[in-house]
Every structure is written in C-alpha cells, then in structure tokens.
Design an enzyme around this catalytic site. Structure first.
Site, PDB file in Angstrom:
ATOM      1  CD1 TRP A  35      -6.622   8.635  13.821  1.00 48.16           C
ATOM      2  CD2 TRP A  35      -7.131   6.785  12.944  1.00 48.16           C
ATOM      3  NE1 TRP A  35      -7.238   8.760  14.108  1.00 48.16           N
ATOM      4  CE2 TRP A  35      -8.264   8.038  13.307  1.00 48.16           C
ATOM      5  CE3 TRP A  35      -7.424   5.925  11.917  1.00 48.16           C
ATOM      6  CZ2 TRP A  35      -9.532   7.437  13.428  1.00 48.16           C
ATOM      7  CZ3 TRP A  35      -9.445   5.865  12.507  1.00 48.16           C
ATOM      8  CH2 TRP A  35      -9.742   6.267  12.579  1.00 48.16           C
ATOM      9  CG  ASP A  67      -3.995   9.227   7.835  1.00 50.96           C
ATOM     10  OD1 ASP A  67      -5.025  10.054   7.416  1.00 50.96           O
ATOM     11  OD2 ASP A  67      -4.116   8.509   9.035  1.00 50.96           O
ATOM     12  CE  LYS A 116     -11.265  13.506  11.416  1.00 54.66           C
ATOM     13  NZ  LYS A 116     -10.518  11.884  11.284  1.00 54.66           N
TER      14      LYS A 116
HETATM   15  C1  LIG Z   1     -10.231  10.567  10.793  1.00 53.05           C
HETATM   16  C2  LIG Z   1      -9.027  10.317  10.611  1.00 53.05           C
HETATM   17  C3  LIG Z   1      -9.432   8.916   9.849  1.00 53.05           C
HETATM   18  C4  LIG Z   1     -10.302   8.056  10.147  1.00 53.05           C
HETATM   19  O1  LIG Z   1     -10.898   8.746   8.668  1.00 53.05           O
HETATM   20  P1  LIG Z   1     -12.384   7.591   8.183  1.00 53.05           P
HETATM   21  O2  LIG Z   1     -12.403   8.970   7.318  1.00 53.05           O
HETATM   22  O3  LIG Z   1     -13.283   8.074   9.382  1.00 53.05           O
HETATM   23  O4  LIG Z   1     -12.313   6.195   7.656  1.00 53.05           O
HETATM   24  C5  LIG Z   1      -8.130   8.301  10.137  1.00 53.05           C
HETATM   25  N1  LIG Z   1      -6.669   8.710   9.967  1.00 53.05           N
HETATM   26  C6  LIG Z   1      -6.641   9.820  10.368  1.00 53.05           C
HETATM   27  C7  LIG Z   1      -5.541  10.712  10.987  1.00 53.05           C
HETATM   28  C8  LIG Z   1      -8.056  10.147  11.428  1.00 53.05           C
HETATM   29  O5  LIG Z   1      -8.195  11.866  11.760  1.00 53.05           O
END
Ligand SMILES: *Cc1c(COP(=O)(O)O)cnc(C)c1O
Length: 359
Positions: free
Chosen positions: A101, A171, A195
């Site tokens: 990511w 993030d 999540k």
């Molecule tokens: C799932 C995830 C993303 C992407 O998220 P989307 O909502 O699908 O754009 C980005 N960063 C991390 C750490 C993730 O776990």
C-alpha cells in the site's frame, strides 16, 4: 449459519450491528422508510451523520481542531487527493515504504508531485519496519506519508515516526479503531471503511484544520478537504448507508469497552494465533516479531502445493477467505475487531488438525 470470515476487506462485521441494521432496514426510526431512502439533507439523516461523527470523535479522542470528513473514492482515492490538497506541483513528498500500500501511494503521488522515499523495506522483502532513527526527512517536503499497518504482508509499526515538524500523514485503513491512538501526533489520518469501520464506499479523513485551504485549483471539488469540511462532507451526496452503518459499528465499540476494549480483544487474538504458528513446527510467519500486525496474519506451510487444499478444507469448516493475497501466496487470516476470539480459536483448531494430517 454465519461463518468466521477472515477476509482482508470488505471484512466481517459484528453480528449485533448486522442484526440492528436488519431490524431497522425497512422502517428506520419510525420514519416509514429505510435510511437508504432518506435525503442526505433531511433532518433525520443529518442527525444520524452528526451522531456518527460525534461517536468517532468520542471513541478516538479526536481534538476539536481536527475535521472529520466522510468521503468517497476509498483510501486509494486519498493517495491522489492528499497530494492535490497538501503539496505544490513538483514539490517533494517523503514516504516510508513498508509494503504494497505504501508502494501504491508512492506511484499515485508521482502523478502530482515528487515522491522521496526516505526509508524502504523492499530489499528485505517487506517483513519489518525501519528502525526509528534510520531515516531523515527532507525539511522542504510537503509532508511525510507512511502506512501504520500494511494489510497484505501483515507488517505493523510499533512506534509513530518522528516527522521532525513535517505534517505526518498516515494510512490507517487496516488498523483504525483496533486500539487507542494519539490523534494529535498526526496531522492527517485516513482509512477506507471496509476493514474496521463498516461497509465499503466510505473513506474517513481526520485532518488538522491547519492543513486546510491549500488545495490546488485542479483538485476535484469532491476531494477538496476545505470545501468538504465547509459543507459537512455533503458537497455532493455522501454514501449515506455506509455512514449510518459506521455509527452502528461505533455504538458497538462503545458497548464493548471502546478502543481499550478493542485492544485487549485484538491482542488476545493475535497472541493466540502467532503463538500457535511459532510453536507449530509446521506453519511460519516471516514478519519480525516487533512488527507483526494485530490485524492481518499471513502464514506459510512448508509444502506450498497444499495451500489450495488448506483453503478449500477451511472453507468447508466455516473458516472463509484464508487465501493469501494473490501477490504473496500462502495464507492470511485478517482478524479485525469483529472477528471474535472463538473464531481465532476455531482457526487454530483447524490448523492443528490440518498439520497433523499433512505434516
Ligand atoms: C484496503 C487498503 C487500501 C485501499 O482501500 P480502498 O478503500 O480499496 O481504496 C489502502 N491502504 C491500506 C493500508 C489498505 O488496507
């Protein structure tokens, strides 16, 4: 029959939350319609939205000088929106690269600015985080971006990087609400909802007001933090159902001890699973112990040709979505807030049996 769902996202939701949503689905609060059918500008939904924000502020302890935004485009969208809001064209942005990511965020930022990777675990196979004193920020950079929990390889920071005065952007997609967090150590926290917060379609941005007012003219209005903050995230129609469901998830967290309660629950789950893996003599987890994720636990077996069989038999036993990410292979159990300890125990029991049969 509900299964234990170990999906990395969209992920398992608390049963109590789903039951409440089901009870309210056709007639929400005596209004004679579903929350999904309400105008986002109507009194009922505006109150619901404000209530979810108040709960998020309470649960996370978000200071008053931070705005909470409820946007669309996912965390991936934020990889573009953040440079467009916080950097000048061509300016450098510092990144710490600890996995897939971070790598995607760097690639996206490159369209708008100049990524400067100040630390990378790539050459080590993304199984650790850099030591706290092993990198230096560029004081000219717009901000420092990092990924507290790398969802795919299960690597989680056990410290908050010192950004030496640069705005710190994190993030939090796969670790938000899993344990207490000192929000004021960050300038911007963002997280896709699917999540630990609710269904997909919603991304939450928690941003220090000092960072507002700097969006580039070409930044899409729906991603302009300043415009969205001025409009309570309702510049256009927000994802109303996901926002409502976030409120229910936060009620559930409050009823289960808040983030301290989540932390105790999550630590017990992660300890049980890692302890079993490490002592099994059959499964392995490659991540440095201090950097192991509480949320995403990848594991390998010596004979990778049995991975498919593992996943198939686990699914038949009611333990679903255990295949590792397509880029990594092996298996991965995502054990977000909603996965109960009994689910992790059922997984460990299954793993023991599988190892006995095949080891
Ligand atoms: C799932 C995830 C993303 C992407 O998220 P989307 O909502 O699908 O754009 C980005 N960063 C991390 C750490 C993730 O776990």
């Amino acid at each position: 029959m509900r299964v234990y769902n170990f999906s990395a996202g969209p992920a398992m939701l608390p049963l109590e939350v789903l039951e409440r949503a089901k009870d309210e689905l056709l007639d929400w609060g005596g209004t004679g319609m579903s929350v999904m059918e309400h105008s986002h500008r109507g009194k009922a939904f505006v109150e619901c939205a404000a209530g979810a924000e108040a709960s998020l502020r309470e649960v996370m302890g978000i200071p008053d000088n931070y705005k909470c935004l409820f946007l669309q485009g996912g965390a991936y969208g934020e990889f573009a929106a953040i440079p467009l809001n916080l950097s000048a064209a061509g300016q450098t942005i510092d990144f710490i690269n600890t996995g897939d990511w971070s790598t995607k965020a760097i690639a996206e930022a490159k369209k708008y600015a100049t990524p400067n990777v100040i630390a990378s675990e790539k050459d080590n196979g993304f199984v650790d985080v850099p030591a706290p004193d092993s990198f230096e920020v560029n004081p000219e950079s717009a901000y420092l971006h990092y990924t507290p929990n790398e969802t795919i390889r299960g690597v989680e920071f056990d410290y908050i990087p010192d950004s030496k005065g640069l705005p710190l952007i994190a993030d939090f997609s796969s670790t938000i609400l899993s344990r207490p967090v000192e929000v004021d150590k960050f300038d911007l926290i963002f997280a896709g909802a699917q999540k630990n917060m609710g269904p997909s379609g919603l991304v939450t941005v928690i941003v220090n007001e000092e960072l507002l007012g700097k969006a580039r003219p070409e930044c899409p209005s729906v991603w302009d933090f300043t415009q969205q903050a001025a409009n309570d995230s309702m510049l256009n129609t927000p994802p109303t159902f996901a926002w409502y469901l976030l409120g229910l998830v936060l009620d559930w967290i409050k009823a289960n001890g808040g983030l301290e309660g989540m932390a105790a629950r999550n630590k017990a789950k992660a300890d049980a699973l890692y302890d079993y893996i490490d002592g099994s003599g059959y499964y392995t987890n490659p991540v440095a112990k201090h950097a192991r994720s509480w949320m995403n636990v990848p594991f390998l077996q010596a004979n990778a040709s049995l991975d498919k069989q593992f996943v198939t038999e686990a699914t038949a036993a009611g333990l679903t979505n255990l295949a590792g990410h397509r880029s990594v292979g092996g298996m991965r159990a995502s054990i977000y807030n909603a996965v109960p300890l009994e689910g992790v125990q059922a997984l460990i029991d299954f793993m023991k049996e599988f190892a006995q049969k095949n080891g």
